[in-house]
Write an enzyme that holds these catalytic residues in place. Structure first.
Site, PDB file in Angstrom:
ATOM      1  N   HIS A  84       1.360  -5.183  -8.646  1.00  0.00           N
ATOM      2  CA  HIS A  84       0.360  -4.226  -8.095  1.00  0.00           C
ATOM      3  C   HIS A  84      -0.473  -4.481  -9.346  1.00  0.00           C
ATOM      4  O   HIS A  84      -0.866  -5.037 -10.383  1.00  0.00           O
ATOM      5  CB  HIS A  84       0.617  -2.802  -8.359  1.00  0.00           C
ATOM      6  CG  HIS A  84      -0.557  -2.283  -8.718  1.00  0.00           C
ATOM      7  ND1 HIS A  84      -0.311  -0.865  -7.756  1.00  0.00           N
ATOM      8  CD2 HIS A  84      -0.849  -1.597  -9.863  1.00  0.00           C
ATOM      9  CE1 HIS A  84      -1.461  -0.145  -7.450  1.00  0.00           C
ATOM     10  NE2 HIS A  84      -1.972  -0.993  -9.000  1.00  0.00           N
ATOM     11  N   TYR A  90       0.762   6.810  -6.843  1.00  0.00           N
ATOM     12  CA  TYR A  90       0.930   6.234  -5.625  1.00  0.00           C
ATOM     13  C   TYR A  90      -0.093   7.463  -4.598  1.00  0.00           C
ATOM     14  O   TYR A  90       0.853   7.186  -3.421  1.00  0.00           O
ATOM     15  CB  TYR A  90       1.786   5.328  -4.594  1.00  0.00           C
ATOM     16  CG  TYR A  90       2.206   4.011  -5.260  1.00  0.00           C
ATOM     17  CD1 TYR A  90       1.351   3.270  -5.128  1.00  0.00           C
ATOM     18  CD2 TYR A  90       3.194   3.478  -5.448  1.00  0.00           C
ATOM     19  CE1 TYR A  90       1.177   2.079  -5.229  1.00  0.00           C
ATOM     20  CE2 TYR A  90       3.962   2.331  -5.965  1.00  0.00           C
ATOM     21  CZ  TYR A  90       2.725   1.555  -5.095  1.00  0.00           C
ATOM     22  OH  TYR A  90       2.849   0.186  -5.755  1.00  0.00           O
ATOM     23  N   PHE A 133       5.891   4.690   5.048  1.00  0.00           N
ATOM     24  CA  PHE A 133       6.268   3.995   4.357  1.00  0.00           C
ATOM     25  C   PHE A 133       6.487   4.513   2.989  1.00  0.00           C
ATOM     26  O   PHE A 133       7.405   4.533   2.083  1.00  0.00           O
ATOM     27  CB  PHE A 133       6.157   2.742   4.122  1.00  0.00           C
ATOM     28  CG  PHE A 133       4.752   2.467   3.985  1.00  0.00           C
ATOM     29  CD1 PHE A 133       4.633   2.360   2.399  1.00  0.00           C
ATOM     30  CD2 PHE A 133       3.243   2.451   4.979  1.00  0.00           C
ATOM     31  CE1 PHE A 133       2.828   2.419   1.727  1.00  0.00           C
ATOM     32  CE2 PHE A 133       2.363   1.991   3.832  1.00  0.00           C
ATOM     33  CZ  PHE A 133       1.862   2.270   3.439  1.00  0.00           C
ATOM     34  N   GLU A 169      -5.163   5.177 -13.300  1.00  0.00           N
ATOM     35  CA  GLU A 169      -4.124   3.627 -13.613  1.00  0.00           C
ATOM     36  C   GLU A 169      -3.648   3.783 -14.723  1.00  0.00           C
ATOM     37  O   GLU A 169      -2.642   4.449 -15.043  1.00  0.00           O
ATOM     38  CB  GLU A 169      -3.671   2.384 -12.586  1.00  0.00           C
ATOM     39  CG  GLU A 169      -3.633   3.087 -10.922  1.00  0.00           C
ATOM     40  CD  GLU A 169      -3.545   1.800 -10.206  1.00  0.00           C
ATOM     41  OE1 GLU A 169      -3.762   2.362  -8.573  1.00  0.00           O
ATOM     42  OE2 GLU A 169      -4.480   0.689 -10.474  1.00  0.00           O
ATOM     43  N   ARG A 199      -7.335  -8.668  -8.191  1.00  0.00           N
ATOM     44  CA  ARG A 199      -6.783  -8.662  -6.825  1.00  0.00           C
ATOM     45  C   ARG A 199      -6.603  -9.706  -5.760  1.00  0.00           C
ATOM     46  O   ARG A 199      -5.592 -10.046  -4.614  1.00  0.00           O
ATOM     47  CB  ARG A 199      -7.700  -7.659  -5.849  1.00  0.00           C
ATOM     48  CG  ARG A 199      -7.281  -6.045  -6.617  1.00  0.00           C
ATOM     49  CD  ARG A 199      -5.560  -5.373  -5.992  1.00  0.00           C
ATOM     50  NE  ARG A 199      -6.244  -5.258  -4.405  1.00  0.00           N
ATOM     51  CZ  ARG A 199      -5.570  -4.464  -3.044  1.00  0.00           C
ATOM     52  NH1 ARG A 199      -5.044  -3.796  -4.554  1.00  0.00           N
ATOM     53  NH2 ARG A 199      -5.804  -4.383  -2.368  1.00  0.00           N
ATOM     54  N   ARG A 201       1.510 -13.515  -4.661  1.00  0.00           N
ATOM     55  CA  ARG A 201       2.460 -12.959  -3.426  1.00  0.00           C
ATOM     56  C   ARG A 201       2.480 -14.182  -2.276  1.00  0.00           C
ATOM     57  O   ARG A 201       3.329 -14.114  -2.052  1.00  0.00           O
ATOM     58  CB  ARG A 201       1.886 -11.687  -2.712  1.00  0.00           C
ATOM     59  CG  ARG A 201       2.043 -10.597  -3.388  1.00  0.00           C
ATOM     60  CD  ARG A 201       0.737  -9.343  -3.342  1.00  0.00           C
ATOM     61  NE  ARG A 201       0.841  -8.148  -4.086  1.00  0.00           N
ATOM     62  CZ  ARG A 201       0.150  -6.915  -3.342  1.00  0.00           C
ATOM     63  NH1 ARG A 201      -0.899  -7.656  -3.116  1.00  0.00           N
ATOM     64  NH2 ARG A 201       0.328  -6.086  -4.443  1.00  0.00           N
ATOM     65  N   THR A 203      -1.624  -7.553   0.411  1.00  0.00           N
ATOM     66  CA  THR A 203      -0.950  -6.557   0.360  1.00  0.00           C
ATOM     67  C   THR A 203       0.658  -6.897   1.217  1.00  0.00           C
ATOM     68  O   THR A 203       1.496  -7.059   0.328  1.00  0.00           O
ATOM     69  CB  THR A 203      -1.539  -5.222   1.307  1.00  0.00           C
ATOM     70  OG1 THR A 203      -1.891  -5.110   0.138  1.00  0.00           O
ATOM     71  CG2 THR A 203      -0.048  -4.150   0.463  1.00  0.00           C
TER      72      THR A 203
HETATM   73  P1  IDP Z   1      -1.517  -2.644  -2.992  1.00  0.00           P
HETATM   74  O1  IDP Z   1      -0.700  -2.805  -3.565  1.00  0.00           O
HETATM   75  O2  IDP Z   1      -1.991  -4.372  -2.102  1.00  0.00           O
HETATM   76  O3  IDP Z   1      -3.602  -2.594  -3.243  1.00  0.00           O
HETATM   77  P2  IDP Z   1      -1.520  -0.275  -0.531  1.00  0.00           P
HETATM   78  O4  IDP Z   1      -1.977  -0.333   0.789  1.00  0.00           O
HETATM   79  O5  IDP Z   1      -1.179  -0.312  -1.909  1.00  0.00           O
HETATM   80  O6  IDP Z   1      -1.760  -1.906  -1.431  1.00  0.00           O
HETATM   81  O7  IDP Z   1      -0.222   0.061  -0.648  1.00  0.00           O
HETATM   82  C1  IDP Z   1       1.207  -0.155  -1.942  1.00  0.00           C
HETATM   83  C2  IDP Z   1       1.983  -1.050  -1.803  1.00  0.00           C
HETATM   84  O8  IDP Z   1       2.960  -0.137  -0.440  1.00  0.00           O
HETATM   85  C3  IDP Z   1       2.597  -2.428  -1.312  1.00  0.00           C
HETATM   86  O9  IDP Z   1       1.806  -2.925  -2.109  1.00  0.00           O
HETATM   87  C4  IDP Z   1       3.258  -2.270  -0.872  1.00  0.00           C
HETATM   88  O10 IDP Z   1       4.508  -2.287  -1.727  1.00  0.00           O
HETATM   89  C5  IDP Z   1       3.611  -1.112  -0.187  1.00  0.00           C
HETATM   90  N1  IDP Z   1       3.146  -1.373   1.097  1.00  0.00           N
HETATM   91  C6  IDP Z   1       2.292  -1.169   2.025  1.00  0.00           C
HETATM   92  N2  IDP Z   1       1.849  -1.069   3.047  1.00  0.00           N
HETATM   93  C7  IDP Z   1       3.498  -1.594   3.196  1.00  0.00           C
HETATM   94  C8  IDP Z   1       4.041  -0.926   5.006  1.00  0.00           C
HETATM   95  O11 IDP Z   1       3.900  -1.471   5.477  1.00  0.00           O
HETATM   96  N3  IDP Z   1       5.521  -0.783   4.429  1.00  0.00           N
HETATM   97  C9  IDP Z   1       6.186  -1.163   4.077  1.00  0.00           C
HETATM   98  N4  IDP Z   1       5.638  -0.804   2.117  1.00  0.00           N
HETATM   99  C10 IDP Z   1       4.491  -0.785   2.198  1.00  0.00           C
HETATM  100 MG    MG Z   2      -2.612  -0.346  -4.665  1.00  0.00          MG
END
Ligand code: IDP
Ligand code: MG
Length: 152
Positions: free
Chosen positions: A119, A53, A61, A130, A89, A106, A95
């Site tokens: 993920h 990440y 977060f 990854e 996706r 989800r 997300t």
């Molecule tokens: P993604 O998993 O859909 O690609 P990303 O923006 O890459 O989304 O964020 C990675 C992970 O971080 C998310 O799947 C979620 O678990 C966590 N996450 C993203 N935004 C937030 C938030 O606003 N609060 C808490 N956790 C978050």
């Molecule tokens: Mg992501």
């Protein structure tokens, strides 16, 4: 296999494992026609997850995300097939699960953005990074007997 076949990194997060959703998530990719080319259960270290990440390290977060992801084992997978990154996706959903359509993983099984159970790589470039991070040992190249029925 078509020339535009891709590979994507899909992971069942610790909440997905604890909630018994591993088989359900695998089944969706399997039934769609994607080919499983790598799979393992791994309890990742914080250091490993910080690499996974890295792009999010400045987000508020981020510490909570790393703690959540390190709280138990994850199921790491590589799936291959037509347009695997984008389609993966779409199958995961948005997300934030509250914005995920019913019928997505989800959208069917999660409510909170910080507990969204799975993920999926967001681009072909991220998928390559990854896959290299989670499977330094490489993937298993094999042919499915069903391939000629899945692809024209
Ligand atoms: P993604 O998993 O859909 O690609 P990303 O923006 O890459 O989304 O964020 C990675 C992970 O971080 C998310 O799947 C979620 O678990 C966590 N996450 C993203 N935004 C937030 C938030 O606003 N609060 C808490 N956790 C978050
Ligand atoms: Mg992501």
């Amino acid at each position: 296999m078509p020339n535009n076949a891709e590979r994507t990194y899909i992971m069942v997060k610790p909440d997905g494992v604890q909630r018994g959703l591993v088989g359900e998530i695998i089944a969706r990719f399997e039934k769609r026609g994607f080919k499983l080319i790598a799979l393992k259960l791994e309890h990742a270290t914080k250091e490993h997850l910080e690499k996974h990440y890295a792009d999010l390290k400045d987000k508020p977060f981020f510490p909570g995300l790393i703690k959540y992801m390190a709280s138990g084992p994850v199921v790491a997978m590589v799936w291959e097939g037509l347009d695997a990154v984008k389609t993966g996706r779409v199958m995961l959903g948005a997300t934030n699960p509250l914005a995920s359509a019913p019928g997505t993983i989800r959208g069917d099984y999660a409510l909170a953005v910080g507990r969204n159970i799975c993920h999926g790589s967001d681009s072909v470039e991220s998928a390559e990074k990854e896959i290299a991070l989670w499977f330094p040992e490489g993937v298993i190249q094999h042919t499915m007997a069903s391939a000629e029925w899945v692809f024209e």
